[in-house]
Design a protein around this motif. Structure first.
Motif, mmCIF file in Angstrom:
data_model
loop_
_atom_site.group_PDB
_atom_site.id
_atom_site.type_symbol
_atom_site.label_atom_id
_atom_site.label_comp_id
_atom_site.label_asym_id
_atom_site.label_seq_id
_atom_site.Cartn_x
_atom_site.Cartn_y
_atom_site.Cartn_z
ATOM 1 N N ALA A 125 0.831 -1.209 0.000
ATOM 2 C CA ALA A 125 0.000 0.000 0.000
ATOM 3 C C ALA A 125 0.861 1.254 0.000
ATOM 4 O O ALA A 125 0.559 2.230 -0.686
ATOM 5 C CB ALA A 125 -0.927 -0.010 1.214
ATOM 6 N N ALA A 126 1.969 1.223 0.786
ATOM 7 C CA ALA A 126 2.880 2.371 0.812
ATOM 8 C C ALA A 126 3.600 2.533 -0.516
ATOM 9 O O ALA A 126 3.806 3.652 -1.002
ATOM 10 C CB ALA A 126 3.890 2.203 1.948
ATOM 11 N N LEU A 127 3.986 1.423 -1.154
ATOM 12 C CA LEU A 127 4.687 1.493 -2.436
ATOM 13 C C LEU A 127 3.780 1.977 -3.561
ATOM 14 O O LEU A 127 4.257 2.479 -4.583
ATOM 15 C CB LEU A 127 5.268 0.115 -2.800
ATOM 16 N N LYS A 128 2.450 1.846 -3.355
ATOM 17 C CA LYS A 128 1.502 2.309 -4.373
ATOM 18 C C LYS A 128 1.237 3.806 -4.287
ATOM 19 O O LYS A 128 0.588 4.370 -5.161
ATOM 20 C CB LYS A 128 0.185 1.536 -4.241
ATOM 21 N N ASP A 129 1.754 4.444 -3.234
ATOM 22 C CA ASP A 129 1.611 5.892 -3.113
ATOM 23 C C ASP A 129 2.153 6.551 -4.381
ATOM 24 O O ASP A 129 3.247 6.228 -4.842
ATOM 25 C CB ASP A 129 2.401 6.380 -1.895
ATOM 26 N N PRO A 130 1.409 7.477 -4.984
ATOM 27 C CA PRO A 130 1.869 8.111 -6.235
ATOM 28 C C PRO A 130 3.242 8.755 -6.129
ATOM 29 O O PRO A 130 3.951 8.858 -7.138
ATOM 30 C CB PRO A 130 0.780 9.155 -6.505
ATOM 31 N N LYS A 131 3.632 9.185 -4.925
ATOM 32 C CA LYS A 131 4.946 9.794 -4.760
ATOM 33 C C LYS A 131 6.074 8.761 -4.912
ATOM 34 O O LYS A 131 7.197 9.107 -5.252
ATOM 35 C CB LYS A 131 5.050 10.465 -3.390
ATOM 36 N N ILE A 132 5.741 7.508 -4.606
ATOM 37 C CA ILE A 132 6.748 6.435 -4.709
ATOM 38 C C ILE A 132 6.517 5.609 -5.969
ATOM 39 O O ILE A 132 7.416 5.407 -6.776
ATOM 40 C CB ILE A 132 6.709 5.535 -3.449
ATOM 41 N N ASP A 133 5.295 5.084 -6.110
ATOM 42 C CA ASP A 133 4.880 4.358 -7.316
ATOM 43 C C ASP A 133 5.866 3.258 -7.712
ATOM 44 O O ASP A 133 6.347 3.193 -8.837
ATOM 45 C CB ASP A 133 4.701 5.340 -8.481
ATOM 46 N N LEU A 134 6.156 2.373 -6.755
ATOM 47 C CA LEU A 134 7.091 1.270 -7.033
ATOM 48 C C LEU A 134 6.441 -0.100 -6.858
ATOM 49 O O LEU A 134 7.131 -1.114 -6.895
ATOM 50 C CB LEU A 134 8.319 1.377 -6.118
ATOM 51 N N ALA A 135 5.129 -0.134 -6.634
ATOM 52 C CA ALA A 135 4.463 -1.417 -6.445
ATOM 53 C C ALA A 135 4.403 -2.187 -7.762
ATOM 54 O O ALA A 135 4.176 -1.614 -8.827
ATOM 55 C CB ALA A 135 3.062 -1.203 -5.904
ATOM 56 N N ARG A 136 4.621 -3.476 -7.676
ATOM 57 C CA ARG A 136 4.523 -4.362 -8.824
ATOM 58 C C ARG A 136 3.883 -5.675 -8.375
ATOM 59 O O ARG A 136 3.944 -6.054 -7.204
ATOM 60 C CB ARG A 136 5.898 -4.654 -9.433
ATOM 61 N N ASN A 137 3.300 -6.371 -9.297
ATOM 62 C CA ASN A 137 2.755 -7.685 -8.995
ATOM 63 C C ASN A 137 3.880 -8.654 -8.671
ATOM 64 O O ASN A 137 4.983 -8.544 -9.209
ATOM 65 C CB ASN A 137 1.936 -8.201 -10.172
ATOM 66 N N TYR A 138 3.599 -9.620 -7.795
ATOM 67 C CA TYR A 138 4.633 -10.557 -7.357
ATOM 68 C C TYR A 138 3.988 -11.910 -7.073
ATOM 69 O O TYR A 138 2.766 -12.068 -7.158
ATOM 70 C CB TYR A 138 5.353 -10.017 -6.114
ATOM 71 N N ASN A 139 4.801 -12.881 -6.691
ATOM 72 C CA ASN A 139 4.313 -14.221 -6.391
ATOM 73 C C ASN A 139 4.127 -14.343 -4.879
ATOM 74 O O ASN A 139 5.089 -14.491 -4.134
ATOM 75 C CB ASN A 139 5.281 -15.281 -6.901
ATOM 76 N N ALA A 140 2.882 -14.229 -4.427
ATOM 77 C CA ALA A 140 2.595 -14.249 -2.995
ATOM 78 C C ALA A 140 2.894 -15.609 -2.375
ATOM 79 O O ALA A 140 3.338 -15.694 -1.215
ATOM 80 C CB ALA A 140 1.128 -13.881 -2.765
ATOM 81 N N SER A 141 2.674 -16.663 -3.109
ATOM 82 C CA SER A 141 2.953 -18.001 -2.582
ATOM 83 C C SER A 141 4.436 -18.161 -2.277
ATOM 84 O O SER A 141 4.818 -18.738 -1.248
ATOM 85 C CB SER A 141 2.499 -19.062 -3.585
ATOM 86 N N ALA A 142 5.285 -17.630 -3.170
ATOM 87 C CA ALA A 142 6.732 -17.706 -2.941
ATOM 88 C C ALA A 142 7.124 -16.885 -1.716
ATOM 89 O O ALA A 142 7.988 -17.293 -0.927
ATOM 90 C CB ALA A 142 7.478 -17.201 -4.178
ATOM 91 N N LEU A 143 6.486 -15.715 -1.522
ATOM 92 C CA LEU A 143 6.791 -14.886 -0.350
ATOM 93 C C LEU A 143 6.395 -15.602 0.934
ATOM 94 O O LEU A 143 7.140 -15.601 1.921
ATOM 95 C CB LEU A 143 6.067 -13.545 -0.467
ATOM 96 N N ARG A 144 5.228 -16.223 0.937
ATOM 97 C CA ARG A 144 4.766 -16.925 2.134
ATOM 98 C C ARG A 144 5.706 -18.079 2.490
ATOM 99 O O ARG A 144 6.088 -18.254 3.658
ATOM 100 C CB ARG A 144 3.344 -17.445 1.917
ATOM 101 N N THR A 145 6.087 -18.838 1.494
ATOM 102 C CA THR A 145 7.020 -19.950 1.734
ATOM 103 C C THR A 145 8.365 -19.437 2.237
ATOM 104 O O THR A 145 8.970 -20.026 3.140
ATOM 105 C CB THR A 145 7.221 -20.757 0.434
ATOM 106 N N HIS A 146 8.816 -18.343 1.662
ATOM 107 C CA HIS A 146 10.095 -17.746 2.074
ATOM 108 C C HIS A 146 10.051 -17.355 3.549
ATOM 109 O O HIS A 146 10.998 -17.605 4.296
ATOM 110 C CB HIS A 146 10.380 -16.522 1.205
ATOM 111 N N TYR A 147 8.941 -16.755 3.973
ATOM 112 C CA TYR A 147 8.832 -16.302 5.363
ATOM 113 C C TYR A 147 8.812 -17.483 6.327
ATOM 114 O O TYR A 147 9.488 -17.478 7.362
ATOM 115 C CB TYR A 147 7.575 -15.460 5.534
ATOM 116 N N ILE A 148 8.042 -18.491 5.999
ATOM 117 C CA ILE A 148 7.952 -19.663 6.875
ATOM 118 C C ILE A 148 9.320 -20.327 7.016
ATOM 119 O O ILE A 148 9.706 -20.779 8.099
ATOM 120 C CB ILE A 148 6.922 -20.665 6.318
#
Length: 720
Positions: A125-148
């Motif tokens: 949500a912070a990366l989607k701020d127009p001042k930053i605008d760095l949000a991109r789609n990603y693989n959420a399943s890979a992030l969840r596995t990485h965290y665990i």
């Protein structure tokens, strides 16, 4: 009374042990599993140590042209535990995710704390701020596995495709985003695309399982090194890899960066200088692209240095940086016959009549190089009668031949008889001395040793087998079970060219560390001098003379290599093989030039082709024209190469360009009459695979595709 006392004592002991076990379990939970959580709740500053990868050394050609280098990569990485702690500090409850889990053999619905929900709600949500605008789609399943799996030890790479403007915009707002880091990393780059791809190899990104336990205890955050998977990148991985760097960061009680207290910059790995000449490499590769599947080697006959080594089809090592798409990987590996990752120059093929030169060397060792043998059309080994190509074609025979004439005309019966006069033991011994049946030792992984019937490795695989006279005859002409790599054949040609000195082939000229010290010194390795080992110089000269006659005198099988002003010596080969279940031929040629004071040895192999003279001859001719043009100060071209996908089409003949044809048409033997026809190739009736052990590539780091949970930015809808 005593029994009751013992029972109470037993009960008390049991309760103490159970309580002690519970205490240990809780201590492990608080001190190990939840250590970071509780430390973050303690007021005051804390230090965080970060391990940074070393900078990989460059790879250059012999003249300093850079073939592999590094450029800047801007990466956004998430420390997922820091993000979670920052979220908890400002929220009463954590997001939960509904899951279906297997418990006690049954599927049950369950709710669990969800790091993906936190990242999407808090960080994205912070990366989607127009001042930053760095949000991109990603693989959420890979992030969840990485965290665990890794919690806060290993940052999760969110984006590695930032340009400089995005980098600057992010740096301006970075302090607003706890747990989000901007990293500047060296990223590998191959500026000439696919040029020398089989020599250079490719990289795989470091894998989380590669972290040593000692390193996991030493660092709070760990970023590993990319590693070589094939080629020089793999063989010289330890030399190219730079020393690690360490960054120590002070953070406050709210997990905000206060300052950097200590920093050791990552070191740079050694620069590896190859023996290849990038312009000669470009010449060789583009010559081979006239075929569908082929390999070639150009060697300095006086040092063993590889001046060029190519294999087609090829691949682009840049496709693996930082990771390769699943679609691209599927395209590369979809056709087993094309196999672009196989370095055919160090892959074993049936060598055909090129191995007659090794048989001639065996005869020289045995002292019979000056002896004549008669070609009566065929030789009988019981009911088995392998024939000469001339007999198969027209019931003809060559009659009495000397060794040079037998090489010139590629007569099978001559070499059948010479080999059986030497006998199996002598044949194997001399073949081994010039590198057959064993790896040459070149600095490339997965080199095939080939097959030498009768040697120790062959006997271990065939403990009950014996070399019969028929087996010896097959080996003598490079058929049957015999297999050799283009590199082995080129090294033999170089040995013949220089008068008997067999130098170990090498592709690494030197390696120099960042401080200027030599890690690898430039020094040729002489394996054996055949003259000192017992061959008479006059006998050895007969072999050289036969290869000269094969090119430059009427009736020779290599006439299409002939040049106007340069004397070339060569030997053709055509081996009957099996290609995708169908009978086929491989076309081969070994050569050296100039004849009097040789500098180059060239070997070319083409799969699913006609005769060695009709297919490889024109290719070798073109290669020599380029080599000698370069010596006359005519600059060979050099520019980035794109992928050559190759094909499996049959090639009967290579047509020469008009300006090249005039130099050879006077003595060229018409296609199909050069002594290297399919009949000659199949003289012993043995069909073998086109190439042995096609190497399966190591599965690289595949770029994960965005999934539904990680789709946080709407995709653009095309305007119709």
């Amino acid at each position: 009374m005593e029994t009751g006392y013992k029972f109470r004592l037993y009960l008390l002991t049991t309760l103490l042990l159970v309580g002690f076990g519970v205490l240990l379990t809780r201590l492990h939970e608080f001190q190990i599993e939840r250590r970071t959580e509780f430390l973050n709740q303690v007021p005051g500053n804390r230090t965080v140590t970060v391990r940074e990868p070393g900078i990989r050394g460059e790879i250059t050609d012999r003249n300093g042209i850079v073939l592999a280098r590094n450029h800047r990569q801007y990466e956004v990485a998430f420390n997922l535990e820091e993000i979670r702690q920052a979220y908890i500090s400002q929220h009463v409850e954590e997001p939960v995710a509904k899951r279906v889990k297997m418990e006690d053999g049954m599927y049950r619905k369950a709710s669990e704390k969800d790091i993906v929900g936190i990242v999407n709600e808090w960080t994205i949500a912070a990366l989607k701020d127009p001042k930053i605008d760095l949000a991109r789609n990603y693989n959420a399943s890979a992030l969840r596995t990485h965290y665990i799996t890794h919690r806060d030890l290993i940052p999760f790479s969110y984006r590695s495709d930032l340009n400089y403007n995005e980098f600057a915009r992010f740096a301006e707002h970075n302090l607003q985003l706890p747990g989000v880091y901007l990293n500047l990393r060296p990223l590998r780059e191959y500026p000439y695309g696919t040029l020398a791809s089989h020599i250079l190899g490719y990289l795989n990104q470091w894998e989380n399982g590669d972290i040593p336990e000692s390193e996991a205890r030493k660092f709070d955050h760990y970023i590993g090194d990319a590693k070589g998977i094939s080629g020089i990148e793999a063989a010289m991985n330890k030399v190219l890899r730079g020393p690690e760097g360490t960054r120590t960061i002070i953070k406050d009680e709210k997990n905000r960066t206060v300052r950097m207290s200590d920093y050791t910059k990552p070191g740079v790995g050694a620069t590896v200088r190859l023996t290849i000449d990038a312009r000669k490499q470009y010449l060789l590769e583009n010559t081979l692209r006239r075929t569908g599947r082929a390999a070639g080697v150009i060697m300095d006959v006086n040092t063993g240095e590889i001046l060029a080594m190519a294999s087609v089809p090829d691949f682009d090592p840049n496709a693996f940086i930082p990771s390769i798409s699943a679609d691209q990987w599927k395209e590369y590996t979809g056709n087993q016959r094309l196999s672009p990752f196989t370095n055919r120059a160090i892959t074993a093929f049936t060598p055909g009549s090129t191995l007659k030169i090794a048989t001639a060397i065996s005869g020289a060792f045995a002292g019979i190089a000056s002896r004549s043998f008669s070609c009566d059309g065929f030789v009988s080994y019981g009911s088995y009668q392998p024939a000469c190509w001339l007999y198969n074609k027209s019931r003809g025979r060559h009659g009495s031949l000397t060794l040079p004439m037998a090489i010139q005309k590629s007569c099978n019966p001559f070499f059948f008889k010479m080999a059986n006069t030497v006998r199996a033991e002598g044949l194997v011994e001399s073949f081994t001395k010039i590198g057959f049946g064993t790896r040459t030792g070149i600095e490339l992984p997965k080199e095939d040793p080939g097959i030498l019937p009768g040697n120790r490795a062959w006997r271990s695989r065939n403990p009950k087998a014996k070399m019969t006279p028929a087996d010896v005859a097959q080996t003598a002409i490079g058929q049957g079970q015999s297999m050799a790599t283009p590199l082995q054949l080129c090294a033999m040609a170089a040995c013949v060219a220089n008068g008997g000195k067999y130098y170990q082939p090498r592709v690494v000229k030197s390696a120099v560390a960042e401080n200027g010290g030599f890690v690898i010194k430039d020094k040729p390795v002489l394996k054996i001098d055949l003259i000192e080992a017992g061959i008479k110089p006059a006998d050895f000269e007969l072999i050289r003379k036969g290869m000269y006659m094969s090119v430059n005198e009427a009736g020779g099988t290599s006439g299409r290599v002939r040049m106007e002003n340069i004397a070339v010596a060569a030997k053709t080969g055509t081996a009957q093989t099996n290609d995708d279940g169908k009978e086929s031929n491989n076309s081969l040629m070994i050569s050296f030039a100039p004849f009097e004071k040789p500098r180059y040895a060239v070997c070319v192999v083409v799969q699913n082709a006609g005769s060695g003279g009709a297919v490889c001859g024109p290719l070798v001719h073109l290669i020599y024209r380029g080599l000698f043009a370069q010596e006359e100060d005519m600059q060979l071209p050099l520019k980035p190469q794109t992928e050559f996908k190759g094909n499996t089409d049959r090639i009967e003949e290579i047509k020469m360009p008009e300006d090249a044809l005039a130099a050879i048409e006077a003595t060229a033997t018409p296609a199909g009459e050069d002594g290297e026809t399919g009949d000659e190739a199949g003289a012993v009736g043995t069909v073998v695979p086109a190439a042995r052990d096609v190497t399966e590539p190591v599965i690289p780091t595949l770029a994960p595709e965005a999934d539904a949970e990680g789709t946080v930015v709407p995709r653009a809808v095309p305007v119709r």
